[in-house]
Enzyme design. Structure first.
Site, PDB file in Angstrom:
ATOM      1  N   GLY A  15      45.948  44.175  37.669  1.00 24.66           N
ATOM      2  CA  GLY A  15      45.404  45.252  36.839  1.00 24.66           C
ATOM      3  C   GLY A  15      45.707  46.616  37.418  1.00 24.66           C
ATOM      4  N   GLU A  35      45.873  49.745  48.852  1.00 21.58           N
ATOM      5  CA  GLU A  35      45.645  48.289  48.917  1.00 21.58           C
ATOM      6  C   GLU A  35      45.459  47.925  50.390  1.00 21.58           C
ATOM      7  OE1 GLU A  35      45.266  45.421  46.868  1.00 21.58           O
ATOM      8  OE2 GLU A  35      44.976  44.622  48.887  1.00 21.58           O
ATOM      9  N   CYS A  43      45.983  37.056  41.807  1.00 19.68           N
ATOM     10  CA  CYS A  43      46.898  36.281  40.966  1.00 19.68           C
ATOM     11  C   CYS A  43      48.159  35.890  41.713  1.00 19.68           C
ATOM     12  CB  CYS A  43      47.262  37.085  39.711  1.00 19.68           C
ATOM     13  SG  CYS A  43      48.546  36.292  38.729  1.00 19.68           S
ATOM     14  N   CYS A  48      46.677  32.406  40.674  1.00 19.92           N
ATOM     15  CA  CYS A  48      47.506  31.801  39.621  1.00 19.92           C
ATOM     16  C   CYS A  48      48.882  31.345  40.083  1.00 19.92           C
ATOM     17  CB  CYS A  48      47.722  32.804  38.481  1.00 19.92           C
ATOM     18  SG  CYS A  48      46.308  33.825  38.118  1.00 19.92           S
ATOM     19  N   LYS A  51      48.918  28.636  42.894  1.00 17.48           N
ATOM     20  CA  LYS A  51      48.253  27.463  42.292  1.00 17.48           C
ATOM     21  C   LYS A  51      49.204  26.759  41.327  1.00 17.48           C
ATOM     22  CE  LYS A  51      46.674  27.683  38.499  1.00 17.48           C
ATOM     23  NZ  LYS A  51      45.448  28.287  38.062  1.00 17.48           N
ATOM     24  N   ALA A 115      40.382  51.645  50.847  1.00 16.33           N
ATOM     25  CA  ALA A 115      39.896  52.935  50.356  1.00 16.33           C
ATOM     26  C   ALA A 115      38.499  52.752  49.785  1.00 16.33           C
ATOM     27  CB  ALA A 115      40.834  53.460  49.269  1.00 16.33           C
ATOM     28  N   TYR A 178      36.964  26.041  36.790  1.00 17.96           N
ATOM     29  CA  TYR A 178      38.433  26.062  36.771  1.00 17.96           C
ATOM     30  C   TYR A 178      39.006  25.641  38.127  1.00 17.96           C
ATOM     31  CZ  TYR A 178      38.829  29.550  32.864  1.00 17.96           C
ATOM     32  OH  TYR A 178      38.810  30.235  31.681  1.00 17.96           O
ATOM     33  N   ILE A 179      38.570  26.346  39.164  1.00 17.58           N
ATOM     34  CA  ILE A 179      39.254  26.201  40.451  1.00 17.58           C
ATOM     35  C   ILE A 179      39.034  24.804  41.020  1.00 17.58           C
ATOM     36  CG2 ILE A 179      39.370  27.094  42.820  1.00 17.58           C
ATOM     37  CD1 ILE A 179      38.821  29.870  41.716  1.00 17.58           C
ATOM     38  N   GLU A 182      41.040  22.257  38.899  1.00 19.46           N
ATOM     39  CA  GLU A 182      42.495  22.393  39.075  1.00 19.46           C
ATOM     40  C   GLU A 182      42.930  21.844  40.427  1.00 19.46           C
ATOM     41  OE1 GLU A 182      43.497  26.176  36.162  1.00 19.46           O
ATOM     42  OE2 GLU A 182      43.342  26.567  38.307  1.00 19.46           O
ATOM     43  N   ARG A 205      31.804  23.522  32.422  1.00 19.09           N
ATOM     44  CA  ARG A 205      30.736  24.036  31.562  1.00 19.09           C
ATOM     45  C   ARG A 205      31.257  25.236  30.766  1.00 19.09           C
ATOM     46  NH1 ARG A 205      26.767  27.790  32.409  1.00 19.09           N
ATOM     47  NH2 ARG A 205      27.194  27.989  34.638  1.00 19.09           N
ATOM     48  N   HIS A 436      58.637  17.395  14.503  1.00 17.73           N
ATOM     49  CA  HIS A 436      58.545  15.969  14.812  1.00 17.73           C
ATOM     50  C   HIS A 436      59.700  15.510  15.684  1.00 17.73           C
ATOM     51  CE1 HIS A 436      57.214  11.890  14.065  1.00 17.73           C
ATOM     52  NE2 HIS A 436      58.466  11.543  13.793  1.00 17.73           N
ATOM     53  N   GLU A 441      52.361  18.466  16.755  1.00 15.67           N
ATOM     54  CA  GLU A 441      52.455  18.374  15.290  1.00 15.67           C
ATOM     55  C   GLU A 441      51.119  17.942  14.691  1.00 15.67           C
ATOM     56  OE1 GLU A 441      54.768  15.021  13.521  1.00 15.67           O
ATOM     57  OE2 GLU A 441      55.224  14.514  15.589  1.00 15.67           O
TER      58      GLU A 441
HETATM   59  P1  NDP Z   1      33.472  29.118  37.902  1.00 16.30           P
HETATM   60  O1  NDP Z   1      32.413  30.109  37.717  1.00 16.30           O
HETATM   61  O2  NDP Z   1      34.392  28.769  36.798  1.00 16.30           O
HETATM   62  O3  NDP Z   1      32.863  27.748  38.446  1.00 16.30           O
HETATM   63  C1  NDP Z   1      32.003  27.696  39.538  1.00 16.30           C
HETATM   64  C2  NDP Z   1      31.520  26.295  39.676  1.00 16.30           C
HETATM   65  O4  NDP Z   1      30.758  26.155  40.865  1.00 16.30           O
HETATM   66  C3  NDP Z   1      30.630  25.868  38.514  1.00 16.30           C
HETATM   67  O5  NDP Z   1      30.904  24.533  38.232  1.00 16.30           O
HETATM   68  C4  NDP Z   1      29.221  26.047  39.092  1.00 16.30           C
HETATM   69  O6  NDP Z   1      28.290  25.171  38.535  1.00 16.30           O
HETATM   70  C5  NDP Z   1      29.457  25.671  40.539  1.00 16.30           C
HETATM   71  N1  NDP Z   1      28.507  26.289  41.454  1.00 16.30           N
HETATM   72  C6  NDP Z   1      28.121  27.580  41.506  1.00 16.30           C
HETATM   73  N2  NDP Z   1      27.235  27.773  42.500  1.00 16.30           N
HETATM   74  C7  NDP Z   1      27.057  26.569  43.085  1.00 16.30           C
HETATM   75  C8  NDP Z   1      26.244  26.112  44.141  1.00 16.30           C
HETATM   76  N3  NDP Z   1      25.426  26.939  44.806  1.00 16.30           N
HETATM   77  N4  NDP Z   1      26.277  24.800  44.470  1.00 16.30           N
HETATM   78  C9  NDP Z   1      27.096  23.959  43.791  1.00 16.30           C
HETATM   79  N5  NDP Z   1      27.876  24.329  42.782  1.00 16.30           N
HETATM   80  C10 NDP Z   1      27.860  25.625  42.416  1.00 16.30           C
HETATM   81  O7  NDP Z   1      34.281  29.664  39.165  1.00 16.30           O
HETATM   82  P2  NDP Z   1      35.656  29.308  39.804  1.00 16.30           P
HETATM   83  O8  NDP Z   1      35.463  29.635  41.244  1.00 16.30           O
HETATM   84  O9  NDP Z   1      36.128  27.941  39.461  1.00 16.30           O
HETATM   85  O10 NDP Z   1      36.646  30.324  39.101  1.00 16.30           O
HETATM   86  C11 NDP Z   1      36.334  31.719  39.027  1.00 16.30           C
HETATM   87  C12 NDP Z   1      36.986  32.373  37.858  1.00 16.30           C
HETATM   88  O11 NDP Z   1      38.370  32.504  38.106  1.00 16.30           O
HETATM   89  C13 NDP Z   1      36.920  31.580  36.557  1.00 16.30           C
HETATM   90  O12 NDP Z   1      35.739  31.793  35.871  1.00 16.30           O
HETATM   91  C14 NDP Z   1      38.106  32.106  35.805  1.00 16.30           C
HETATM   92  O13 NDP Z   1      37.757  33.248  35.100  1.00 16.30           O
HETATM   93  C15 NDP Z   1      39.093  32.438  36.907  1.00 16.30           C
HETATM   94  N6  NDP Z   1      40.135  31.397  37.001  1.00 16.30           N
HETATM   95  C16 NDP Z   1      40.949  31.147  35.941  1.00 16.30           C
HETATM   96  C17 NDP Z   1      41.918  30.176  36.001  1.00 16.30           C
HETATM   97  C18 NDP Z   1      42.782  29.907  34.832  1.00 16.30           C
HETATM   98  O14 NDP Z   1      42.825  30.713  33.911  1.00 16.30           O
HETATM   99  N7  NDP Z   1      43.477  28.768  34.750  1.00 16.30           N
HETATM  100  C19 NDP Z   1      42.125  29.385  37.211  1.00 16.30           C
HETATM  101  C20 NDP Z   1      41.213  29.700  38.273  1.00 16.30           C
HETATM  102  C21 NDP Z   1      40.259  30.679  38.145  1.00 16.30           C
HETATM  103  P3  NDP Z   1      27.540  25.485  37.141  1.00 16.30           P
HETATM  104  O15 NDP Z   1      28.507  25.081  36.054  1.00 16.30           O
HETATM  105  O16 NDP Z   1      26.354  24.570  37.184  1.00 16.30           O
HETATM  106  O17 NDP Z   1      27.202  26.913  37.146  1.00 16.30           O
END
Ligand code: NDP
Length: 453
Positions: A15, A35, A43, A48, A51, A115, A178-179, A182, A205, A436, A441
């Site tokens: 960004g 920076e 990213c 990204c 990964k 900074a 996500y993380i 993945e 979720r 096809h 499709e």
């Molecule tokens: P997320 O917010 O997506 O997920 C965090 C996970 O950790 C949830 O499952 C959450 O559970 C759990 N959690 C949180 N706190 C605790 C805790 N104290 N104990 C146990 N579990 C816990 O974060 P990520 O770190 O996976 O990713 C961050 C962001 O990065 C994403 O939201 C996304 O925007 C971006 N991202 C995008 C990607 C893509 O586009 N492909 C790839 C990677 C990252 P609960 O569901 O119960 O809250």
């Protein structure tokens, strides 16, 4: 009042770099950027890009098995992590060079230093120098957080995973976002024995329930030991390496590594923002309006530090809209509606718009959904299935949501996203002739709703 710069950008991620070079290059502004770490940000350096390279690398284990089934004489050997990592590091170095050159070629002055904000128009560098600017743009991103449990510092985060000297034999991944999902797939594909704890009932979720269910099933089918409703109680280091983990379900297990993928927080600590009058939200995110302007009129913020939609292309859009608004006299709010995105799980998910659950809570809907064994897997009796789903408004016939779980779903949803963003109806999808034989499709051949709600 005269300033050193028209714009001072703090943070050289996707960004910040985009905003800086467009403000300097297109709008002719005098721009500086600071920076403290590597150019390219999350990213490019620790998100990204590396990964996705790991997703590619891990995919070859299945591809090689499939090749054999298709008649090829291949004997898969082991995965050479150091060899792959060295090449990945070289690629990141190359990309960082590209980012630096883009800035230099646009005439942006760079400071390789942390900074902070001193006041509405002044930035203080770690070197002790100060610089003034008519506008300050904060684009400092976010960082992974660990839960507050005994022994959490023994674990690693996504920042560390790319630098491991060797791959662990057994890893525990904590989280269901996500993380976590993945990396569970990536490491499993690389031959690591993966256990994943998620505290809730189902991973991912916020995504469509049916899609989440299929991904969870397939992850387990691929060999990941996914334990939902489970969290870590405490963890201890073991003599000779390894971590002993006590889980809420009573399990006591030993792992070589524990990866916390438990969310990310905005990078605002110690930036001097509140003292300057910028307001922060509950998680430390910078509060901004639709134009990315903070409570201090000369200070703007974009990207993950604002915790709106934390995705690279969104941060870039926010940066471009900021430049339009501030430097081109064309006030441009950022459009956060109907953003397509992909989760690079195995299988991959592509999604745009509302989930079935969100849409049915809002209005009467029809759900079109099909799940099937794609030709490529079916031929060799692999059990994996794909899913194509459209959530349609009963009243307007508009496609409110499209959810795809399939190899290449990220590529598919980019294109389906155009139709959904344009307001396409189910009948528009129906009018489109199928390509096809493909998996996608099915998205134009689903005739009757599987349910209404
Ligand atoms: P997320 O917010 O997506 O997920 C965090 C996970 O950790 C949830 O499952 C959450 O559970 C759990 N959690 C949180 N706190 C605790 C805790 N104290 N104990 C146990 N579990 C816990 O974060 P990520 O770190 O996976 O990713 C961050 C962001 O990065 C994403 O939201 C996304 O925007 C971006 N991202 C995008 C990607 C893509 O586009 N492909 C790839 C990677 C990252 P609960 O569901 O119960 O809250």
């Amino acid at each position: 009042m005269s300033f050193d710069y028209d714009l001072f950008v703090i943070g050289g991620g996707s960004g910040g770099v985009r905003a800086a070079r467009v403000a300097a290059g297109d709008a002719g502004a005098k721009v500086a950027l600071a920076e403290e770490d590597r150019y390219g940000g999350t990213c490019v350096i620790r998100g990204c890009v590396p990964k996705k390279l790991m997703v590619f690398a891990s995919g070859y284990s299945v591809a090689m098995q499939d090749a054999r089934e298709y008649g090829w004489d291949v004997t898969p050997g082991g995965f050479d992590w150091p060899r792959f990592r060295t090449r990945m590091e070289a690629e990141l170095d190359r990309l960082e060079g590209v980012y630096r050159r883009l800035l230099a070629n646009s005439g942006v002055e760079t400071y390789d230093a942390r900074a902070t904000v001193q006041d509405a128009h002044t930035v203080r560098l770690a070197t002790g120098e100060t610089r003034t600017a008519r506008h300050i743009l904060v684009a400092t991103g976010g960082h992974p957080v660990r839960p507050d449990i005994p022994g959490a510092d023994l674990g690693i985060t996504s920042n560390d995973i790319f630098h491991l000297p060797e791959l662990p034999e057994r890893i525990l991944i904590v989280g269901g976002g996500y993380i976590a999902c993945e990396f569970a797939g990536v490491l499993n594909g690389m031959g690591v024995e993966v256990t994943q704890y998620y505290r809730g009932a189902q991973i991912l979720r916020g995504f469509d329930d049916e899609a989440r269910g299929l991904i969870a099933t397939e992850m387990m089918q691929n060999g990941i030991s996914l334990k939902t409703g489970t969290n870590i109680l405490e963890m201890h280091g073991e003599d000779g390496g390894g971590i002993r983990v006590k889980a809420t379900n009573g399990d006591m297990e030993r792992f070589d590594q524990v990866l916390f993928a438990t969310g990310r927080d905005p990078n605002t600590a110690g930036l001097g923002l509140e003292a300057a009058g910028v307001t922060l939200g509950r998680r430390g995110e910078i509060e901004v309006d639709a134009y990315s302007q903070t409570a201090v009129p000369s200070i703007y913020a974009i990207g993950d530090v604002t915790d709106r939609v934390n995705l690279t292309p969104v941060a870039i859009r926010e940066g471009m809209a900021f430049v339009e608004t501030v430097f081109k006299g064309n006030p441009t709010p950022v459009d956060h509606d109907l953003i397509p995105s992909a989760v690079f799980t195995q299988p991959e998910m592509g999604t745009v718009g509302m989930t079935e659950e969100e849409a049915s809570a809002r209005e009467p809907i029809e759900v079109y959904c099909t799940s099937f064994k794609p030709m490529q897997s079916s031929f060799i009796d692999r059990p994996d299935r794909v899913l194509m789903k459209l959530v349609v408004s009963k009243e307007t016939r508009r496609v409110l949501g499209c959810h795809i779980v399939a190899p290449g779903a990220g590529e598919m949803i980019q294109l389906a996203g155009i139709a959904v963003k344009m307001g396409a109806t189910k009948e528009d999808f129906d009018r489109t002739v199928a390509v096809h034989p493909t998996m996608s499709e099915e998205i134009v051949t689903m005739k009757s709703p599987v349910r209404t709600a």
